[in-house]
Design an enzyme around this catalytic site. Structure first.
Site, PDB file in Angstrom:
ATOM      1  N   ASP A   1      -9.911  -5.759  -3.989  1.00 30.47           N
ATOM      2  CA  ASP A   1      -9.398  -4.625  -3.205  1.00 30.47           C
ATOM      3  C   ASP A   1     -10.385  -3.462  -3.291  1.00 30.47           C
ATOM      4  O   ASP A   1     -10.570  -2.881  -4.360  1.00 30.47           O
ATOM      5  CB  ASP A   1      -8.028  -4.200  -3.739  1.00 30.47           C
ATOM      6  CG  ASP A   1      -7.323  -3.196  -2.844  1.00 30.47           C
ATOM      7  OD1 ASP A   1      -7.998  -2.433  -2.134  1.00 30.47           O
ATOM      8  OD2 ASP A   1      -6.076  -3.164  -2.873  1.00 30.47           O
TER       9      ASP A   1
ATOM     10  N   HIS B   1      -7.573  -5.826   0.367  1.00 29.70           N
ATOM     11  CA  HIS B   1      -6.467  -4.935   0.730  1.00 29.70           C
ATOM     12  C   HIS B   1      -5.931  -5.315   2.114  1.00 29.70           C
ATOM     13  O   HIS B   1      -5.706  -4.471   2.978  1.00 29.70           O
ATOM     14  CB  HIS B   1      -6.956  -3.481   0.737  1.00 29.70           C
ATOM     15  CG  HIS B   1      -5.861  -2.463   0.694  1.00 29.70           C
ATOM     16  ND1 HIS B   1      -5.258  -2.051  -0.478  1.00 29.70           N
ATOM     17  CD2 HIS B   1      -5.238  -1.770   1.683  1.00 29.70           C
ATOM     18  CE1 HIS B   1      -4.343  -1.152  -0.206  1.00 29.70           C
ATOM     19  NE2 HIS B   1      -4.300  -0.964   1.110  1.00 29.70           N
TER      20      HIS B   1
ATOM     21  N   SER C   1       0.837  -1.204   0.000  1.00 28.72           N
ATOM     22  CA  SER C   1       0.000   0.000   0.000  1.00 28.72           C
ATOM     23  C   SER C   1       0.877   1.262   0.000  1.00 28.72           C
ATOM     24  O   SER C   1       1.671   1.451  -0.910  1.00 28.72           O
ATOM     25  CB  SER C   1      -0.973  -0.048   1.182  1.00 28.72           C
ATOM     26  OG  SER C   1      -1.993   0.906   1.045  1.00 28.72           O
TER      27      SER C   1
END
Length: 299
Positions: free
Chosen positions: A250, A278, A102
């Site tokens: 995600d 995610h 991320s």
């Protein structure tokens, strides 16, 4: 084994290693406001079992590393990349395989741009060429014309509702994080609440004397806002072999973010994993470790 390093501007960083020093090093960079424990021990051990010297660390403003008054000492993701370089120097490691998750993926990209000679390979997980779309969406800005898809409205609404909960105890905070990650997990993969409760309990108990928070305020988000988004031309200059991994489910950074990132980096390959959101969900550990191992080996 736990250690300490001094990062950029004297920032003190906690880190832990798995495996045998002398094996190829693999440095893990976690995402926004998440400490080292969000790279679970099981995941790190699985990687070290592949013959890698794995390093996970508390980035500044997380875990046991220094928590900073951002108003007095602002910093950027560039500074966080420099922290990672100092950590490698502490370990006397000249080159490492870099893995970023991320926001950690953007830090990993900056690391590769600023310190290319220290990078063996790059693995970018659930990340983007442009995090401002996500940030703008959460602030209620109009992102209808954005080049890449914003987070799903259902996810944003769910997170905003979670933030309304009163937090009076450590248990309340753990439950909040468990439910936050449940939303980020997407709607297809199994979600083991007991497992994630234990993960966040470990994380939060480490800093319970400071605050019942995983990260310090919103300093990583402030650092992201203070960092200019990477351009396609900048990413084109990354010459290291790169694997970009996206989760098909995600809800924060849908697969087009990963596809765009992979398209911009010349030596990149894109992998989309069915059912993954995610979150580093143990369901996907074998698949992720296998993909990273093959990427490192050049397969």
């Amino acid at each position: 084994m736990a250690h300490w390093s001094t990062g950029q501007d004297g920032t003190r960083l906690w880190y832990e290693t798995f495996g045998k020093k002398g094996d190829p090093a693999l440095l893990l960079m976690m995402g926004n406001s998440c400490d080292a424990t969000l790279w679970p021990k099981q995941f790190c051990q699985m990687l070290s079992d592949k013959g890698l010297y794995v390093i996970r660390f508390d980035q500044r403003d997380t875990g046991l590393s220094n928590w900073i008054d951002f108003s007095e000492n602002p910093y950027t993701l560039q500074d966080m990349a420099a922290d990672a370089l100092q950590l490698l120097r502490t370990e006397q490691i000249e080159k490492a395989h870099i893995v970023g998750f991320s926001t950690g993926g953007v830090i990993a990209e900056l690391f590769a741009l600023n310190y290319p000679d220290q990078v063996l390979t790059l693995t970018l997980m659930m990340t983007s060429i442009d995090l401002t779309i996500k940030n703008d969406a959460f602030m209620g800005k109009d992102v209808s014309q954005a080049e890449l898809p914003p987070p799903k409205d259902s996810f944003i609404n769910a997170i905003l509702e979670l933030k309304k909960r009163p937090i009076n105890t450590l248990h309340d905070k753990i439950e909040l994080m468990v439910d936050n990650f449940r939303e980020a997990n997407g709607g297809k993969a199994p979600y083991d609440r007991e497992y994630f409760y234990g993960l966040f309990e470990e994380s939060l108990r480490r800093v319970d004397g400071k605050s019942q928070k995983v990260g310090h305020e919103s300093n990583h988000a402030l650092a992201t806002s203070a960092t200019s988004p990477l351009t396609k031309n900048e990413l084109k200059s990354i010459q290291r072999r790169t694997l970009v991994i996206a989760g098909e489910e995600d809800p924060i950074l849908p697969p087009p973010h990963g596809e765009k990132t992979a398209d911009a980096i010349p030596a990149a390959r894109f992998l989309s994993i069915e059912g993954m959101g995610h979150v580093l969900n143990p369901v996907f550990f074998p698949q992720l470790v296998s993909a990273i191992e093959k990427h490192i080996q050049g397969n």
